[in-house]
Design a protein around this motif. Structure first.
Motif, PDB file in Angstrom:
ATOM      1  N   ILE A  99       3.367  10.372   1.196  1.00 48.11           N
ATOM      2  CA  ILE A  99       3.792   8.972   1.057  1.00 48.11           C
ATOM      3  C   ILE A  99       2.867   8.114   1.919  1.00 48.11           C
ATOM      4  CG2 ILE A  99       5.633   7.273   1.320  1.00 48.11           C
ATOM      5  CD1 ILE A  99       7.673   9.455   0.943  1.00 48.11           C
ATOM      6  N   ILE A 100       2.136   7.228   1.276  1.00 45.83           N
ATOM      7  CA  ILE A 100       1.295   6.281   2.021  1.00 45.83           C
ATOM      8  C   ILE A 100       2.206   5.182   2.549  1.00 45.83           C
ATOM      9  CG2 ILE A 100      -0.708   4.760   1.961  1.00 45.83           C
ATOM     10  CD1 ILE A 100      -1.665   6.134  -0.564  1.00 45.83           C
ATOM     11  N   VAL A 101       2.123   4.927   3.840  1.00 51.98           N
ATOM     12  CA  VAL A 101       2.988   3.925   4.471  1.00 51.98           C
ATOM     13  C   VAL A 101       2.123   2.738   4.876  1.00 51.98           C
ATOM     14  CG1 VAL A 101       4.619   3.480   6.338  1.00 51.98           C
ATOM     15  CG2 VAL A 101       4.523   5.757   5.292  1.00 51.98           C
ATOM     16  N   GLU A 102       2.388   1.598   4.258  1.00 45.09           N
ATOM     17  CA  GLU A 102       1.541   0.419   4.437  1.00 45.09           C
ATOM     18  C   GLU A 102       2.396  -0.772   4.850  1.00 45.09           C
ATOM     19  OE1 GLU A 102      -0.956  -1.003   5.165  1.00 45.09           O
ATOM     20  OE2 GLU A 102      -2.307  -1.503   3.521  1.00 45.09           O
ATOM     21  N   ASP A 103       1.820  -1.672   5.604  1.00 47.07           N
ATOM     22  CA  ASP A 103       2.598  -2.850   6.017  1.00 47.07           C
ATOM     23  C   ASP A 103       2.822  -3.806   4.845  1.00 47.07           C
ATOM     24  OD1 ASP A 103      -0.075  -3.608   5.962  1.00 47.07           O
ATOM     25  OD2 ASP A 103      -0.091  -4.520   7.946  1.00 47.07           O
ATOM     26  N   ILE A 104       1.713  -4.202   4.178  1.00 45.71           N
ATOM     27  CA  ILE A 104       1.831  -5.198   3.107  1.00 45.71           C
ATOM     28  C   ILE A 104       0.998  -4.787   1.903  1.00 45.71           C
ATOM     29  CG2 ILE A 104       1.548  -7.626   2.471  1.00 45.71           C
ATOM     30  CD1 ILE A 104       1.693  -8.435   5.273  1.00 45.71           C
ATOM     31  N   LEU A 105       1.605  -4.844   0.748  1.00 46.70           N
ATOM     32  CA  LEU A 105       0.868  -4.712  -0.508  1.00 46.70           C
ATOM     33  C   LEU A 105       0.562  -6.132  -0.969  1.00 46.70           C
ATOM     34  CD1 LEU A 105      -0.227  -3.257  -2.987  1.00 46.70           C
ATOM     35  CD2 LEU A 105       2.121  -2.889  -3.744  1.00 46.70           C
ATOM     36  N   ASP A 106      -0.716  -6.501  -0.882  1.00 43.12           N
ATOM     37  CA  ASP A 106      -1.117  -7.887  -1.112  1.00 43.12           C
ATOM     38  C   ASP A 106      -1.965  -7.939  -2.393  1.00 43.12           C
ATOM     39  OD1 ASP A 106      -1.436 -10.623  -0.390  1.00 43.12           O
ATOM     40  OD2 ASP A 106      -3.249 -10.185   0.739  1.00 43.12           O
ATOM     41  N   THR A 107      -3.290  -7.970  -2.289  1.00 45.01           N
ATOM     42  CA  THR A 107      -4.114  -7.944  -3.504  1.00 45.01           C
ATOM     43  C   THR A 107      -4.040  -6.578  -4.184  1.00 45.01           C
ATOM     44  OG1 THR A 107      -6.099  -7.204  -2.346  1.00 45.01           O
ATOM     45  CG2 THR A 107      -5.759  -9.586  -2.512  1.00 45.01           C
ATOM     46  N   GLY A 108      -3.745  -5.529  -3.396  1.00 44.05           N
ATOM     47  CA  GLY A 108      -3.707  -4.167  -3.926  1.00 44.05           C
ATOM     48  C   GLY A 108      -5.016  -3.425  -3.744  1.00 44.05           C
ATOM     49  N   LEU A 109      -6.039  -4.104  -3.240  1.00 44.25           N
ATOM     50  CA  LEU A 109      -7.352  -3.460  -3.084  1.00 44.25           C
ATOM     51  C   LEU A 109      -7.283  -2.253  -2.153  1.00 44.25           C
ATOM     52  CD1 LEU A 109      -9.500  -6.728  -2.797  1.00 44.25           C
ATOM     53  CD2 LEU A 109      -9.716  -5.002  -4.592  1.00 44.25           C
ATOM     54  N   LEU A 111      -4.658  -0.331  -1.235  1.00 42.73           N
ATOM     55  CA  LEU A 111      -3.884   0.806  -1.726  1.00 42.73           C
ATOM     56  C   LEU A 111      -4.513   1.449  -2.951  1.00 42.73           C
ATOM     57  CD1 LEU A 111      -0.293  -0.365  -0.838  1.00 42.73           C
ATOM     58  CD2 LEU A 111      -1.433   1.724  -0.060  1.00 42.73           C
ATOM     59  N   CYS A 112      -5.211   0.662  -3.776  1.00 41.05           N
ATOM     60  CA  CYS A 112      -5.935   1.263  -4.907  1.00 41.05           C
ATOM     61  C   CYS A 112      -7.035   2.180  -4.388  1.00 41.05           C
ATOM     62  CB  CYS A 112      -6.570   0.177  -5.764  1.00 41.05           C
ATOM     63  SG  CYS A 112      -5.576  -0.204  -7.165  1.00 41.05           S
ATOM     64  N   PHE A 113      -7.739   1.700  -3.390  1.00 38.74           N
ATOM     65  CA  PHE A 113      -8.805   2.477  -2.765  1.00 38.74           C
ATOM     66  C   PHE A 113      -8.228   3.776  -2.184  1.00 38.74           C
ATOM     67  CE2 PHE A 113     -10.902   3.488   1.287  1.00 38.74           C
ATOM     68  CZ  PHE A 113     -12.214   3.687   0.880  1.00 38.74           C
ATOM     69  N   LEU A 114      -7.161   3.681  -1.430  1.00 35.11           N
ATOM     70  CA  LEU A 114      -6.583   4.873  -0.798  1.00 35.11           C
ATOM     71  C   LEU A 114      -5.983   5.815  -1.833  1.00 35.11           C
ATOM     72  CD1 LEU A 114      -4.901   3.330   2.372  1.00 35.11           C
ATOM     73  CD2 LEU A 114      -6.955   4.771   2.285  1.00 35.11           C
ATOM     74  N   ARG A 115      -5.355   5.262  -2.845  1.00 39.96           N
ATOM     75  CA  ARG A 115      -4.743   6.116  -3.864  1.00 39.96           C
ATOM     76  C   ARG A 115      -5.801   6.960  -4.572  1.00 39.96           C
ATOM     77  NH1 ARG A 115      -1.357   3.299  -8.614  1.00 39.96           N
ATOM     78  NH2 ARG A 115      -3.454   2.561  -9.088  1.00 39.96           N
ATOM     79  N   SER A 116      -6.922   6.320  -4.954  1.00 39.65           N
ATOM     80  CA  SER A 116      -7.928   7.139  -5.658  1.00 39.65           C
ATOM     81  C   SER A 116      -8.604   8.117  -4.712  1.00 39.65           C
ATOM     82  CB  SER A 116      -8.943   6.290  -6.420  1.00 39.65           C
ATOM     83  OG  SER A 116      -9.233   5.140  -5.750  1.00 39.65           O
ATOM     84  N   ASP A 143       1.724  -0.768  -7.883  1.00 44.28           N
ATOM     85  CA  ASP A 143       3.047  -1.091  -7.353  1.00 44.28           C
ATOM     86  C   ASP A 143       3.413  -0.065  -6.295  1.00 44.28           C
ATOM     87  OD1 ASP A 143       3.916  -3.370  -8.859  1.00 44.28           O
ATOM     88  OD2 ASP A 143       4.000  -2.051 -10.611  1.00 44.28           O
ATOM     89  N   ALA A 144       4.306  -0.447  -5.400  1.00 42.07           N
ATOM     90  CA  ALA A 144       4.813   0.507  -4.415  1.00 42.07           C
ATOM     91  C   ALA A 144       6.086   1.151  -4.956  1.00 42.07           C
ATOM     92  CB  ALA A 144       5.089  -0.204  -3.102  1.00 42.07           C
ATOM     93  N   ASP A 145       6.321   2.408  -4.577  1.00 45.67           N
ATOM     94  CA  ASP A 145       7.540   3.108  -4.973  1.00 45.67           C
ATOM     95  C   ASP A 145       8.721   2.672  -4.110  1.00 45.67           C
ATOM     96  OD1 ASP A 145       6.317   5.203  -6.903  1.00 45.67           O
ATOM     97  OD2 ASP A 145       5.008   5.183  -5.147  1.00 45.67           O
ATOM     98  N   TYR A 146       8.422   2.312  -2.867  1.00 45.87           N
ATOM     99  CA  TYR A 146       9.453   1.836  -1.938  1.00 45.87           C
ATOM    100  C   TYR A 146       8.959   0.524  -1.341  1.00 45.87           C
ATOM    101  CZ  TYR A 146      10.442   6.796  -2.304  1.00 45.87           C
ATOM    102  OH  TYR A 146      10.685   8.047  -2.794  1.00 45.87           O
ATOM    103  N   VAL A 147       9.768  -0.532  -1.483  1.00 41.84           N
ATOM    104  CA  VAL A 147       9.392  -1.852  -0.950  1.00 41.84           C
ATOM    105  C   VAL A 147      10.517  -2.347  -0.047  1.00 41.84           C
ATOM    106  CG1 VAL A 147       8.962  -4.273  -1.537  1.00 41.84           C
ATOM    107  CG2 VAL A 147       7.959  -2.468  -2.934  1.00 41.84           C
ATOM    108  N   GLY A 148      10.138  -2.808   1.136  1.00 39.95           N
ATOM    109  CA  GLY A 148      11.133  -3.389   2.042  1.00 39.95           C
ATOM    110  C   GLY A 148      11.607  -4.735   1.523  1.00 39.95           C
ATOM    111  N   PHE A 149      10.692  -5.679   1.467  1.00 39.18           N
ATOM    112  CA  PHE A 149      11.016  -7.034   1.022  1.00 39.18           C
ATOM    113  C   PHE A 149       9.871  -7.582   0.188  1.00 39.18           C
ATOM    114  CE2 PHE A 149      12.714  -6.476   5.354  1.00 39.18           C
ATOM    115  CZ  PHE A 149      14.066  -6.704   5.146  1.00 39.18           C
ATOM    116  N   THR A 150      10.219  -8.325  -0.862  1.00 27.68           N
ATOM    117  CA  THR A 150       9.216  -9.032  -1.667  1.00 27.68           C
ATOM    118  C   THR A 150       9.142 -10.469  -1.157  1.00 27.68           C
ATOM    119  OG1 THR A 150       9.679  -7.603  -3.531  1.00 27.68           O
ATOM    120  CG2 THR A 150       8.609  -9.685  -4.026  1.00 27.68           C
ATOM    121  N   ILE A 151       7.914 -10.946  -0.923  1.00 22.09           N
ATOM    122  CA  ILE A 151       7.760 -12.297  -0.357  1.00 22.09           C
ATOM    123  C   ILE A 151       6.740 -13.102  -1.162  1.00 22.09           C
ATOM    124  CG2 ILE A 151       8.388 -11.595   1.997  1.00 22.09           C
ATOM    125  CD1 ILE A 151       5.367 -11.757   2.724  1.00 22.09           C
TER     126      ILE A 151
END
Ligand code: 5GP
Ligand code: MG
Ligand code: MG
Length: 182
Positions: A99-109, A111-116, A143-151
């Protein structure tokens, strides 16, 4: 007594109580989803360090930690666009539940980089937990599988998240005014 948040004088978006409740819910969800299995939590430094430490303590199934570091953002509130790996995994994730644990999913750049990158190691499963999600800013389809809050598109600090390395220690998630001096 004055708190770090009050001293910083920033408006609170999510209080420490709201955060702790939501992180506990995510922990319970992960316990259910991976019942009877083990997981590796991979935190993205430095912003996710506090989220990971709280999340791990709300997970009952066996788990270990690892950290990666990437650079994508400059010192202020703007991204440079390019993602670069600064610190790689220590753990072997082949055939593991990650499980990748990230503070903010913003542009997605990021997490896309880390996922691949991680998919090349052939993990058994690969999921994403993001404390905050800003869907309106997305440039990559992720998209994230687990999201704390959408802002909405607001710049936030605290609970690990910085503005030019400041304010990571604030226990609450706070709003950073766009005209705040660096
Ligand atoms: P990306 O645009 O690649 O999805 O997000 C990269 C990283 O930028 C996030 O993981 C986070 O560390 C940082 N970032 C994005 N939005 C904010 C914000 O509102 N506040 C802070 N402190 N960092 C942010
Ligand atoms: Mg981050
Ligand atoms: Mg930052």
């Amino acid at each position: 007594m004055s708190t770090p948040t009050a001293v910083a004088g920033l408006e609170i978006l999510f209080s420490r109580e709201q955060i702790h409740q939501r992180v506990a819910e995510i922990g319970r969800q992960i316990d259910q989803d991976f019942a009877g299995e083990r997981i590796i939590l991979v935190g993205v430094l430095k912003g996710a360090a506090i989220f990971l430490s709280d999340l791990a303590r709300n997970i009952s199934i066996e788990n270990t930690f690892d950290f990666v570091a990437v650079s994508s953002y400059g010192k202020g509130q703007r991204t440079s666009g390019a993602v670069r790996l600064i610190k790689d995994l220590d753990a072997h994730i082949e055939n593991k539940n990650v499980i990748i644990v990230e503070d903010i999913l913003d542009t997605g750049l990021t997490l896309c980089f880390l996922r691949s990158l991680f998919e090349q190691h052939k993990p058994r499963s690969l999921r994403i937990a993001a404390l905050l999600d800003k869907p309106s800013r997305r440039l990559e389809k992720i998209d994230a599988d687990y999201v704390g809050f959408t802002i909405p598109n607001q710049f936030v600090v605290g609970y690990g998240m910085d503005y030019a390395e400041r304010f990571r220690n604030l226990p609450d998630i706070c709003l950073m005014p766009p005209d705040f001096p660096e």
